[in-house]
Motif scaffolding. Structure first.
Motif, PDB file in Angstrom:
ATOM      1  N   GLY A  27       0.888  -1.224  -0.080  1.00 14.99           N
ATOM      2  CA  GLY A  27       0.034  -0.052  -0.029  1.00 14.99           C
ATOM      3  C   GLY A  27       0.699   1.451   0.027  1.00 14.99           C
ATOM      4  N   THR A  28       1.936   1.194  -0.354  1.00 15.41           N
ATOM      5  CA  THR A  28       2.805   2.451  -0.494  1.00 15.41           C
ATOM      6  C   THR A  28       3.191   2.967  -1.665  1.00 15.41           C
ATOM      7  OG1 THR A  28       4.961   0.950   0.074  1.00 15.41           O
ATOM      8  CG2 THR A  28       3.701   1.948   2.029  1.00 15.41           C
ATOM      9  N   MET A  31       3.190   6.591  -2.747  1.00 17.03           N
ATOM     10  CA  MET A  31       2.899   7.384  -1.953  1.00 17.03           C
ATOM     11  C   MET A  31       3.923   8.057  -1.233  1.00 17.03           C
ATOM     12  SD  MET A  31      -0.200   5.351  -0.023  1.00 17.03           S
ATOM     13  CE  MET A  31      -0.637   6.643   1.042  1.00 17.03           C
ATOM     14  N   THR A  61      -0.353  11.166  -0.323  1.00 15.61           N
ATOM     15  CA  THR A  61      -1.680  11.067  -0.511  1.00 15.61           C
ATOM     16  C   THR A  61      -2.406  12.321  -0.987  1.00 15.61           C
ATOM     17  OG1 THR A  61      -2.356  11.643   1.618  1.00 15.61           O
ATOM     18  CG2 THR A  61      -2.039   9.235   1.148  1.00 15.61           C
ATOM     19  N   CYS A 439       1.960   6.080   5.774  1.00 13.13           N
ATOM     20  CA  CYS A 439       1.675   5.592   4.380  1.00 13.13           C
ATOM     21  C   CYS A 439       0.847   4.222   4.461  1.00 13.13           C
ATOM     22  CB  CYS A 439       2.882   5.266   3.787  1.00 13.13           C
ATOM     23  SG  CYS A 439       3.765   6.530   3.057  1.00 13.13           S
ATOM     24  N   ARG A 440       1.264   3.449   5.499  1.00 16.31           N
ATOM     25  CA  ARG A 440       0.270   2.234   5.703  1.00 16.31           C
ATOM     26  C   ARG A 440      -1.053   2.587   6.530  1.00 16.31           C
ATOM     27  NH1 ARG A 440       3.828  -2.636   8.378  1.00 16.31           N
ATOM     28  NH2 ARG A 440       1.830  -3.637   7.795  1.00 16.31           N
ATOM     29  N   SER A 442      -2.408   5.405   5.969  1.00 16.83           N
ATOM     30  CA  SER A 442      -3.293   6.080   4.965  1.00 16.83           C
ATOM     31  C   SER A 442      -4.074   5.243   3.967  1.00 16.83           C
ATOM     32  CB  SER A 442      -2.574   7.311   4.101  1.00 16.83           C
ATOM     33  OG  SER A 442      -3.202   7.865   3.301  1.00 16.83           O
ATOM     34  N   SER A 443      -3.377   3.997   3.631  1.00 17.96           N
ATOM     35  CA  SER A 443      -3.798   3.006   2.544  1.00 17.96           C
ATOM     36  C   SER A 443      -4.652   2.299   3.290  1.00 17.96           C
ATOM     37  CB  SER A 443      -2.901   2.284   2.491  1.00 17.96           C
ATOM     38  OG  SER A 443      -2.249   1.306   3.418  1.00 17.96           O
ATOM     39  N   ARG A 444      -4.801   1.996   4.739  1.00 21.03           N
ATOM     40  CA  ARG A 444      -6.176   1.618   5.390  1.00 21.03           C
ATOM     41  C   ARG A 444      -7.283   2.572   5.647  1.00 21.03           C
ATOM     42  NH1 ARG A 444      -6.145  -3.714   5.003  1.00 21.03           N
ATOM     43  NH2 ARG A 444      -7.437  -3.952   6.973  1.00 21.03           N
TER      44      ARG A 444
END
Length: 766
Positions: A27-28, A31, A61, A439-440, A442-444
């Motif tokens: 998920g990064t 980003m 993001t 980053c992680r 935000s991805s969640r």
């Protein structure tokens, strides 16, 4: 309560993460790992800060400004296109005695540019070797000769033999070129004074400091210097050296102010005034004097809620790197058999439900620059470190209370675990960048903007709680009106995230570790220092940009920036600002001062305390100073006589001195600032009984300030009247009239000394 990475010296944070977040590295993509730059903080109401309009720093993001510090597409070739030729006449920093390289262009105090590369050494132009060919002359200009004393050996040999290809005409041409206005050779440019830094006391931060100075092309003095330097970089405290000018990277009294007991007392004072705004600090008790109170309150809470099964963490006041920390389930488990009397401690409620990443507990080490006390100026690094435990987390039980690798995030402890992972990636391992965690999150779908807003609010409120004590120490070591250095300091904030992403302050470190390497065991008993990419990426950027912000020649360079950019020769040592990465430090105060100024009540109480200290160089108020404060502010009356004032002073001072918390003047029986604050609160409660505490204190502060201002005005009017009479008396003395009594003559002779005494009394508040 969370076990803080408790070290104040040499402590390395361990990484952080979130429960249920997918493994590192996912998920990064696209980003980036920049920390998020907040902008437009909401008013800090009720202890939490809104997030509308707050721009998070970095993360890549949407709407989040990256906080990486790399240069925007910089490379050596790009530098050459910008007109930066290799610096001739020797490598940077290798100069004859008395010659220092030219300084660096001052960074503009504007919003940082978006960076595209990771922090680290910016690409610098190649340097010509000693005795190599000089830099080519700019197009359309005649080549200038080398500076005297720096010509090449072959030219010196020709001079001795009298041979010259151009003869006397060539020498005349060279003379005209030397006299030509507006032209300076590379060596002449190098003679311009640059910023000098004394790194002789840097200790563990030395390697990161050296890298930063090489990037800035500033002059380092690793063994000190007879002449004063612009900046002194100390490794431990303000008193590492006797400094009388320049800038020092430590505040006097900072180590004492952020000790666990002193910090807990300062936070408790603010919690009494603003309980909702300061709910980010765990409930704390001071041992040994508050042990009975601790036992009584825990028993009372258990009686109210029988299902409550708390866990507490005990931290020695002077401990560091996790030394002496342990967990308990009941107050009776406190280890009183040791040296609790000689080594006081803080006991706090343990945070049992932290946010987890990869099933591991972590905390965050954020770097905060306190650039100035008056006016208050605070910067926060856009990226930090996440320090991970090395065993999967479980809620505390009697069976796992002693498993330090599960509950304590201290780097100095977990590095000895067999599960500790040294990684070259910022996204994996037992130490990662905070931006990779964001980053992680935000991805969640986590609201990272609100998280950054809450962290900024936490940092500003904590600094506001610490500044009153710091100002007392500062005026003691550097009295107003006397020459002395100015100070700045990098602090390490250890923060824990709860499952709901609420940040909790664990502690503040006066000396956060700035080491950029770690020890690796090659064979039994044989260790080697190995570079740590994660540490270097974060820490070098923090030190370098701190130096850029406190650059003493910044204003001078800013005034001549246009001329230097247009006229700088190709062999100049100076780098344009575009050659450096964007600033990784974000100003948060005074940028958000309007939202937090109402919290600075204790700051105003400290100003009253300092005003009545009287004797410079002290941190304690004597009984005469306290009585003068009461008298000048007209706080005594028929219900509160001066005898009652003396009793109040004696009772509070005796109790605080018995605690022995003042490490600087433990033998001085006077009233410390915290004791004065308690006395001030008592006076406010006596005078304004029907108001809440913060309104009582605010009302008494305004009353004291108003009456002191009126008293000062009366003294100034009286002084002006005396001066006017002094001017008119000599003129009237020449006119005939009755002889004046001798007393008038004596008064006229003493008026100037009386005025000086009045002004002195006004300054000291007496």
């Amino acid at each position: 309560m969370e076990p803080a990475g408790t070290g104040t010296e040499g402590m390395e944070p361990a990484e952080t993460g979130t429960e249920g977040v997918e493994p590192a590295g996912t998920g990064t993509e696209g980003m980036g790992t920049e920390a998020m730059e907040p902008a437009g903080l909401e008013p800090a109401g009720l202890g939490t800060t809104g997030t509308e309009g707050i721009e998070s720093a970095g993360m890549g993001t949407a709407g989040i400004e990256p906080a990486e510090i790399g240069t925007a597409g910089m490379n050596p070739a790009g530098l050459e296109q910008a007109g930066l030729e290799p610096a001739g006449m020797g490598t940077a920093g290798i100069e004859p005695e008395g010659m220092e390289p030219a300084g660096l262009e001052a960074p503009e105090m504007e919003p940082a540019r978006e960076a595209e590369e990771a922090p680290g050494s910016p690409a610098l132009p190649a340097e010509a070797p000693l005795g190599g060919p000089p830099a080519a002359a700019p197009s359309g200009e005649e080549a200038l000769p080398a500076a005297p004393g720096r010509e090449r050996p072959r030219e010196r040999e020709r001079g001795r033999c009298g041979a010259s290809p151009q003869g006397s005409g060539g020498r005349a041409a060279r003379g005209r070129a030397r006299r030509a206005p507006g032209r300076r050779s590379g060596a002449e440019s190098a003679r311009r004074p640059g910023v000098t830094v004394d790194s002789s006391k840097a200790k563990t931060s030395l390697e990161a400091l050296k890298i930063s100075l090489r990037q800035l092309r500033w002059k380092e003095f690793p063994f000190g210097r007879r002449l004063p330097c612009d900046i002194y970089w100390h490794g431990v405290s303000f008193h590492d050296n006797n400094i009388f000018s320049g800038q020092v990277n430590k505040f006097p009294g900072m180590m004492e102010t952020v000790r666990k007991i002193t910090l807990s007392r300062a936070m408790r004072t603010m919690q009494d005034l603003f309980p909702l705004e300061y709910n980010f600090y765990p409930r704390s008790w001071i041992l040994p004097e508050e042990l009975p109170l601790f036992v009584a309150e825990v028993r009372m809470m258990k009686d109210r809620n029988p299902s409550w099964k708390p866990t507490f963490i005990v931290k020695p006041d002077g401990g560091c790197q996790g030394d002496g920390i342990y967990l308990i389930k009941d107050p009776s488990d406190i280890r009183l058999t040791g040296s609790i009397q000689s080594r006081p401690a803080v006991v706090q409620e343990y945070i049992c439900k932290p946010l987890l990443v990869d099933k591991l507990k972590f905390d965050i080490r954020l770097y905060v620059l306190l650039k100035s006390l008056e006016p208050l100026e605070i910067y926060i690094a856009k990226d930090g470190l996440s320090r991970f435990c090395t065993e999967p987390y479980q809620e505390p039980t009697l069976k796992n209370l002693h498993q330090v690798f599960m509950h304590l995030t201290n780097y100095s402890l977990n590095i000895h675990s067999g599960n500790f992972i040294h990684s070259a990636s910022v996204n994996t391992g037992s130490k990662r960048t905070f931006s990779s965690i964001l980053c992680r999150l935000s991805s969640r779908g986590a609201d990272v903007k609100k998280l950054w807003s809450d962290i900024i609010s936490l940092v500003i409120k904590t600094i506001i709680a610490l500044t009153p004590e710091l100002k007392v120490y500062y005026q003691s070591d550097i009295p107003a009106g006397k020459p002395g250095p100015t100070c700045f300091q990098i602090l390490g904030f250890d923060i824990l995230l709860m499952k709901n992403l609420k940040p909790i302050l664990l502690e503040v470190n006066a000396n956060p570790s700035m080491r950029i390497e770690h020890e690796q065991e090659l064979s039994p008993g044989v260790f080697e220092n190995v570079p740590s990419p994660v540490d270097e990426e974060v820490k070098v950027a923090v030190i370098r940009d701190t130096l850029r912000l406190v650059d003493p020649q910044k204003k001078k360079r800013k005034d001549t920036q246009c001329q230097s950019l247009e006229q700088a020769p190709e062999g100049s040592e100076e780098l344009p600002e575009a050659a450096l990465p964007s600033l990784c430090l974000k100003q948060v105060f005074p940028k958000y001062a309007k939202q937090f100024s109402y919290l600075r009540l204790v700051d105003r109480v400290a100003a009253l305390f300092i005003r009545f200290l009287g004797v410079k160089g002290t941190t304690k108020l004597g009984p005469t100073g306290f009585r003068t404060f009461i008298r000048n502010c007209k706080l005594s009356n028929s219900n509160f006589s001066m005898a009652a004032v003396d009793i109040l002073y004696i009772d509070i001072t005796r109790r605080w001195n018995s605690m022995g918390i003042d490490h600087k003047e433990s033998g001085n029986p006077g009233m410390c600032l915290q004791a004065f604050v308690e006395a001030f609160f008592c006076l406010a409660q006596k005078k304004y009984k029907s108001l809440p505490l913060h309104d009582q204190v605010a009302s008494l502060i305004e009353l004291c300030e108003c009456r002191l201002a009126a008293l000062r005005g009366k003294r100034l009017v009286w002084g002006c009247g005396l001066a006017q009479r002094h001017r008119t008396l000599p003129a009237s003395a020449t006119a005939p009239g009755p002889a004046q009594p001798r007393g008038h003559q004596v008064f006229r002779l003493q008026k100037s000394s009386q005025l000086r005494a009045l002004m002195c009394r006004d300054r000291t508040g007496s």
